[in-house]
Design a protein around this motif. Structure first.
Motif, short mmCIF file in Angstrom:
data_model
loop_
_atom_site.label_atom_id
_atom_site.label_comp_id
_atom_site.label_asym_id
_atom_site.label_seq_id
_atom_site.Cartn_x
_atom_site.Cartn_y
_atom_site.Cartn_z
N SER A 50 0.80 -1.22 0.00
CA SER A 50 0.00 0.00 0.00
C SER A 50 0.84 1.28 0.00
O SER A 50 0.29 2.36 0.13
N ASP A 51 2.14 1.17 -0.15
CA ASP A 51 3.03 2.34 -0.16
C ASP A 51 3.63 2.52 -1.56
O ASP A 51 4.30 1.60 -2.07
N PRO A 52 3.40 3.68 -2.20
CA PRO A 52 3.90 3.86 -3.57
C PRO A 52 5.42 3.85 -3.68
O PRO A 52 5.97 3.35 -4.66
N GLY A 53 6.12 4.38 -2.69
CA GLY A 53 7.58 4.41 -2.75
C GLY A 53 8.19 3.02 -2.70
O GLY A 53 9.08 2.68 -3.48
N ILE A 54 7.70 2.20 -1.78
CA ILE A 54 8.21 0.82 -1.69
C ILE A 54 7.82 0.04 -2.94
O ILE A 54 8.61 -0.74 -3.46
N ALA A 55 6.61 0.28 -3.44
CA ALA A 55 6.17 -0.42 -4.65
C ALA A 55 7.11 -0.13 -5.81
O ALA A 55 7.53 -1.04 -6.53
N LYS A 56 7.46 1.13 -5.99
CA LYS A 56 8.37 1.50 -7.08
C LYS A 56 9.75 0.91 -6.85
O LYS A 56 10.37 0.37 -7.77
N LYS A 57 10.25 1.02 -5.62
CA LYS A 57 11.59 0.51 -5.29
C LYS A 57 11.70 -0.99 -5.53
O LYS A 57 12.69 -1.47 -6.05
N GLN A 58 10.64 -1.75 -5.16
CA GLN A 58 10.69 -3.20 -5.28
C GLN A 58 10.11 -3.72 -6.59
O GLN A 58 10.18 -4.91 -6.86
N GLY A 59 9.50 -2.85 -7.39
CA GLY A 59 8.93 -3.28 -8.66
C GLY A 59 7.70 -4.16 -8.48
O GLY A 59 7.51 -5.12 -9.22
N ILE A 60 6.87 -3.82 -7.47
CA ILE A 60 5.66 -4.60 -7.21
C ILE A 60 4.43 -3.71 -7.36
O ILE A 60 4.57 -2.50 -7.58
N ASN A 61 3.26 -4.28 -7.22
CA ASN A 61 2.02 -3.53 -7.39
C ASN A 61 1.78 -2.58 -6.23
O ASN A 61 1.87 -2.97 -5.06
#
Length: 167
Positions: A50-61
């Motif tokens: 549910s966090d956009p920064g972590i999603a971008k960093k890890q390449g996940i949804n």
């Protein structure tokens, strides 16, 4: 002109043909991530957060709706994450055993992240269980930052068992 009955029959035939294409098993590869559980390494896949920064960093949804699972009574447990990746995340539960025979009715692949940071002057050491993380906090070695970040991290391999296809 074909009858409506013929149109329905042809449409059903095309749907059935399409369904057989989708019923075929396909294989994809997802990176396995390591976590600690009761002194042992387990593996999970990280698909949604549910966090956009972590999603971008890890390449996940990026899935903001996951945060809605933090309502009382929802099956979301804490996962102890070290934000600088000093060590693997610590999980407080896993399916027992992994797979269709899981007997732990409380296990859920949804986790609310608790960030764990080592305090200044403390020599970091590996914490391998929830009990060890809580003891380190009690001793004043680490500090917690509770978040409202929810991750979908299903455990796929633990204690010698794995989901079908996990290598």
């Amino acid at each position: 002109m074909p009858s409506p009955l013929l149109h329905r029959a042809l449409g059903a035939a095309f749907l059935m043909a399409g369904a057989s294409v989708f019923a075929q098993t396909q294989e994809i590869t997802l990176p396995l991530r390591e976590a600690w559980f009761e002194g042992q390494i387990v593996h999970y896949v990280s698909t949604d957060i549910s966090d956009p920064g972590i999603a971008k960093k890890q390449g996940i949804n990026y899935v903001p709706a996951l945060a809605n699972t933090l309502k009382p009574g929802m099956p979301v447990e804490r996962a102890y994450k070290f934000p600088n990746d000093e060590q693997a995340t610590v999980l407080p539960s896993i399916p027992r055993p992994v797979g269709g025979a899981n007997a732990d009715a409380t296990y859920s692949p949804l986790w609310v992240l608790v960030m764990v940071r080592w305090k200044a002057g403390v020599t970091p050491h590996t914490l391998t269980s929830e009990e060890a993380v809580l003891a380190a906090e009690e001793k004043g070695e680490v500090e917690f930052t509770r978040t409202k970040i929810v991750a979908n991290w299903p455990v796929v391999r633990a204690r010698g068992a794995a989901l079908q296809g996990v290598r």
